[in-house]
Scaffold this active site. Structure first.
Site, PDB file in Angstrom:
ATOM      1  CD  GLU A 240      -1.999  -1.866   1.555  1.00  0.00           C
ATOM      2  OE1 GLU A 240      -0.480  -2.804   1.476  1.00  0.00           O
ATOM      3  OE2 GLU A 240      -2.888  -3.525   0.960  1.00  0.00           O
TER       4      GLU A 240
ATOM      5  CG  HIS B  24     -10.833  -6.335   7.147  1.00  0.00           C
ATOM      6  ND1 HIS B  24      -9.109  -6.470   7.753  1.00  0.00           N
ATOM      7  CD2 HIS B  24     -10.428  -6.573   5.779  1.00  0.00           C
ATOM      8  CE1 HIS B  24      -8.331  -7.473   6.938  1.00  0.00           C
ATOM      9  NE2 HIS B  24      -8.513  -7.113   5.863  1.00  0.00           N
TER      10      HIS B  24
HETATM   11  C1  LIG Z   1      -2.398  -4.468   4.619  1.00  0.00           C
HETATM   12  C2  LIG Z   1      -3.196  -5.248   3.752  1.00  0.00           C
HETATM   13  N1  LIG Z   1      -3.558  -5.121   1.916  1.00  0.00           N
HETATM   14  C3  LIG Z   1      -4.317  -5.339   2.060  1.00  0.00           C
HETATM   15  C4  LIG Z   1      -4.953  -6.530   2.457  1.00  0.00           C
HETATM   16  C5  LIG Z   1      -5.845  -8.186   2.234  1.00  0.00           C
HETATM   17  N2  LIG Z   1      -5.768  -8.911   2.417  1.00  0.00           N
HETATM   18  C6  LIG Z   1      -5.987  -9.785   2.910  1.00  0.00           C
HETATM   19  S1  LIG Z   1      -5.121 -10.945   2.517  1.00  0.00           S
HETATM   20  C7  LIG Z   1      -4.280 -10.735   1.276  1.00  0.00           C
HETATM   21  C8  LIG Z   1      -3.492 -11.682   0.511  1.00  0.00           C
HETATM   22  C9  LIG Z   1      -2.140 -12.180   1.441  1.00  0.00           C
HETATM   23  O1  LIG Z   1      -1.746 -12.695   0.547  1.00  0.00           O
HETATM   24  P1  LIG Z   1      -0.229 -14.054   1.363  1.00  0.00           P
HETATM   25  O2  LIG Z   1       0.078 -13.005   2.208  1.00  0.00           O
HETATM   26  O3  LIG Z   1       0.161 -14.546   0.397  1.00  0.00           O
HETATM   27  O4  LIG Z   1      -1.183 -14.906   2.180  1.00  0.00           O
HETATM   28  P2  LIG Z   1      -2.196 -15.875   2.134  1.00  0.00           P
HETATM   29  O5  LIG Z   1      -3.573 -15.883   1.612  1.00  0.00           O
HETATM   30  O6  LIG Z   1      -1.443 -16.792   0.582  1.00  0.00           O
HETATM   31  O7  LIG Z   1      -2.373 -16.993   3.370  1.00  0.00           O
HETATM   32  C10 LIG Z   1      -4.676  -9.581   0.980  1.00  0.00           C
HETATM   33  C11 LIG Z   1      -4.468  -9.005  -0.071  1.00  0.00           C
HETATM   34  C12 LIG Z   1      -4.821  -6.794   3.744  1.00  0.00           C
HETATM   35  N3  LIG Z   1      -5.458  -7.813   4.869  1.00  0.00           N
HETATM   36  N4  LIG Z   1      -4.125  -6.098   5.047  1.00  0.00           N
END
Ligand SMILES: Cc1ncc(C[n+]2csc(CCOP(=O)(O)OP(=O)(O)O)c2C)c(N)n1
Ligand SMILES: [Mg+2]
Lengths: 337, 323
Positions: free
Chosen positions: A70, A139
């Site tokens: 972000e 959230h």
């Molecule tokens: C700062 C932030 N940006 C975006 C999100 C939205 N979001 C939640 S999980 C996720 C994907 C995370 O991917 P990864 O780190 O690979 O973990 P996985 O879901 O694959 O376990 C996103 C974009 C968030 N919760 N927090």
């Protein structure tokens, strides 16, 4: 006139502006989705599907999926805005403001002033806010108050589909950094929205209902709750003015003051926490500028001073409900010195 | 060095517990018994298990939005977790946190985190406590491939090296951050190789193999415990479910999930190896499966019957003292 949802109205505003201005780009996490994947592109169109369809029409040079980053998204948007593009940067949940606030409030908001008027930052941060979906402490927040206090930022909180389209077009054409706060409760709501492009000016409140007994000002979705309460109370002969400021920065102080000069009573509803918030801000403005008109203390209906709890029973107690608004209206009406 | 029979059976039980827990909460979510968002760990069980078997209650972990597996592996009470996820009284976080904030602080599981990249800086702090107080504890942050790209993660890795704290950065590369491929979002394509640039070593492992994962984690934990500073691990894996429950997953290839669920099922891989190595018999594993199923069912039944938190709890625990 065609009926469109809040989601469609926002999508349409972006698509129409992108068609006529090739410098407008959309950038953010999964704004298309499917980047680098074996399956479909545009799989998400944003987690709420608001940007869906932009990628197929405008392609990857103008609808840009980013890593989860972000701070860099907001900074890149600000830098691009300073140098000829008009980015619409998506901050998926407003709670993530914490991750990238520096790029917004120390950078984007200050370019013009700090550089003696020689720089500008025509960018929009589209973000989603609001409690009630059991999203928990990180959230669910609506942090409109945090951005409203920053000089240099403009802040828009559309409360219906018609306003969303007109305000977003204004935001994209504006030469300052605009924070566009979408209430996640409203995406499925709909109303008449013209197909043509139109703008709604910033700093002009919308009078949703005119009345003479009590002025109710609501921010984001609370304005819709206020309207429902006012409709019910009308049956009892209680007449409320319901005002949607539409933008918290600039704020249409005059409309609120004019209304209070008639009603003499003010209830401000804000889904955010009470300290240093918008309800407190508007309350102080009215106390200062319309003191003589007040017939009762100003009542603030806000969330509780706590993080947002997960359990539905607690979250419902945390946030302002229609019953709280009704109680406040009755309290100001019943006030005697 | 490798898992002995007793350890293997424990690992298998933990993995099975996580798997069953996740499928049960998925069912309950489908029935409307779980509010909010749900991100399941199914498919990734060997990573949390292989790591946490090398840790004690005195060691710390921080987790992600996909945190149930980490919490179970670290010894979190499954009954309390089930209650938390269902927003009930007696939940691990008193019903205030939910799935995305599942925690077992008393077991050193310092919390799931709904801010991607929120965890890595926190684990540097936990490792700093361990170093400063000379407790001998280590800290492990579990982070996804998506979270590996956050500035907070980079800063945390650098700070951990500068402070030479006993921190392990465990990156679970399941191929996706939501609907975006790691192959697109990780510029270097390889997460482990970034560690060297920060000045720490890194290990890579097949996260579907509990034996390898356990051994790799053991190396990392030994490295930290012997005062050699931080270390990173990249474990490759897949997720069996969508990013969140309800995710249509159009971004995944045709037949991809089915194929990966067949090829990368850590429980299947574990049983096959164990039976071949004579670490366990089919009957022993079946018995564990049965016991776990009953255990999960009991937890879910109790959680379903539990009352919601009382509204009087709204303003408790905002501060440490009366406010
Ligand atoms: C700062 C932030 N940006 C975006 C999100 C939205 N979001 C939640 S999980 C996720 C994907 C995370 O991917 P990864 O780190 O690979 O973990 P996985 O879901 O694959 O376990 C996103 C974009 C968030 N919760 N927090
Ligand atoms: Mg991932």
């Amino acid at each position: 006139m065609p009926i469109k949802t809040y989601r469609q109205a926002i999508n349409e505003a972006m698509a129409q502006e992108m068609r006529q201005d090739s410098t407008v780009i959309v950038i953010g996490e999964d704004v298309a989705g499917g980047a680098g994947c074996d399956g479909e592109r545009d799989a998400y169109g944003g987690v709420m599907g608001v940007t869906k369809g932009l990628f197929p029409e405008f392609g990857e040079s103008r609808v840009i999926d980013t890593p989860i980053t972000e701070s860099a998204i907001m900074g890149a948007a600000a830098g691009a805005a300073q140098t000829g593009l008009r980015p619409i940067a998506e901050l998926m949940f407003m709670d993530f403001l914490g991750v990238c606030f520096d790029q917004i409030y120390n950078q984007a908001a200050k370019f013009r002033y700090m550089f003696g008027g020689k720089a500008q930052c025509p960018m929009v941060v589209r973000t989603m806010a609001g409690a009630g979906l059991r999203g928990g402490a990180q959230h669910s927040q609506n942090l409109t108050q945090m951005v409203t206090m920053v000089p240099g930022l403009k802040v828009v909180c559309p409360t219906n589909a018609f306003d969303a389209k007109g305000l977003l077009i204004t935001a994209i054409r504006d030469n300052d950094c605009v924070i566009f706060v979408e209430d996640k409760f409203l995406y499925e709501t709909s109303c008449e929205v013209p197909d043509e492009m139109y703008t709604i000016p910033f700093g002009e409140a919308n009078f949703l209902r005119e009345g003479t007994d009590v002025t109710i000002v609501g921010i984001s979705n609370t304005v819709n709750k206020a309207l429902a309460v006012a409709d019910r109370l009308a049956a009892e002969g209680i007449s409320c003015d319901v005002i949607d400021p539409r933008t918290t920065s600039p704020l249409d102080e005059e409309s609120i003051i004019e209304s209070v000069e008639v009603t003499g009573r003010l209830v401000i509803v804000d889904e955010m926490t009470p300290r240093c918030g918008l309800a407190a801000d508007i309350s102080s403005i009215v106390a200062e500028k319309a003191f003589g008109s007040l017939r009762a203390p100003i009542m603030k209906v806000t969330a509780a001073h706590s993080p947002i709890p997960f359990a539905p029973a607690l979250e419902d107690a945390w946030m302002p409900q229609e019953s709280d608004i009704e109680a406040a209206v009755r309290a100001v009406l019943g006030y005697t010195r | 060095m490798s898992l002995d029979k007793k350890q293997f059976l424990q690992a298998y039980r933990t993995m099975r517990t996580i798997r069953d827990f996740e499928y049960r909460v998925s069912d309950e979510f489908g029935k409307g018994n779980i509010p909010g968002f749900l991100h399941l760990y199914a498919g990734q069980e060997a990573i949390a298990t292989g790591m946490c078997m090398n840790l004690s209650d005195e060691d710390y972990i921080v987790s992600t939005h996909r945190g149930h597996g980490h919490c179970i592996a670290k010894g979190g009470d499954v009954g309390d977790m089930m209650k938390e996820i269902m927003a009930k009284q007696g939940g691990s976080c008193a019903g205030k946190g939910g799935s995305m904030h599942i925690a077992a602080v008393e077991k050193g599981m310092l919390g799931a985190n709904a801010i991607v990249g929120g965890g890595p800086p926190l684990i540097v702090g936990a490792a700093l406590s361990a170093k400063t107080l000379a407790t001998g504890s280590v800290g492990v942050s579990f982070t996804g491939d998506g979270g590996s790209n956050q500035g907070t993660t980079f800063e945390a890795m650098n700070l951990a090296v500068v402070l030479q704290v006993p921190a392990i950065f465990m990156f679970e590369n399941n191929g996706y951050g939501e609907g975006t491929a790691a192959g697109y979002a990780v510029g270097s394509k390889d997460i482990a190789s970034r560690a060297a640039a920060f000045g720490m070593p890194a290990l890579k492992v097949d996260g579907a193999d509990i034996f390898e994962t356990y051994e790799t984690c053991k190396k990392a934990v030994d490295h930290c415990r012997s005062g050699k500073g931080p270390i990173a691990i990249e474990a490759s894996i897949t997720r069996f479910r969508g990013h969140f429950e309800g995710d249509a997953q159009q971004y995944r290839g045709k037949g991809e999930v089915k194929r990966l669920m067949k090829d990368l099922d850590c429980l299947k891989i574990a049983s096959d190896i164990a039976i071949e190595k004579k670490l366990a018999t089919k009957a022993e594993l079946k018995k564990i499966d049965k016991e776990v199923a009953a255990y999960i069912d009991e937890a879910a039944t109790a959680a379903l019957a539990a009352p919601s938190p009382d509204v009087s709890e709204l303003l408790t625990d905002v501060y440490s003292s009366a406010y």
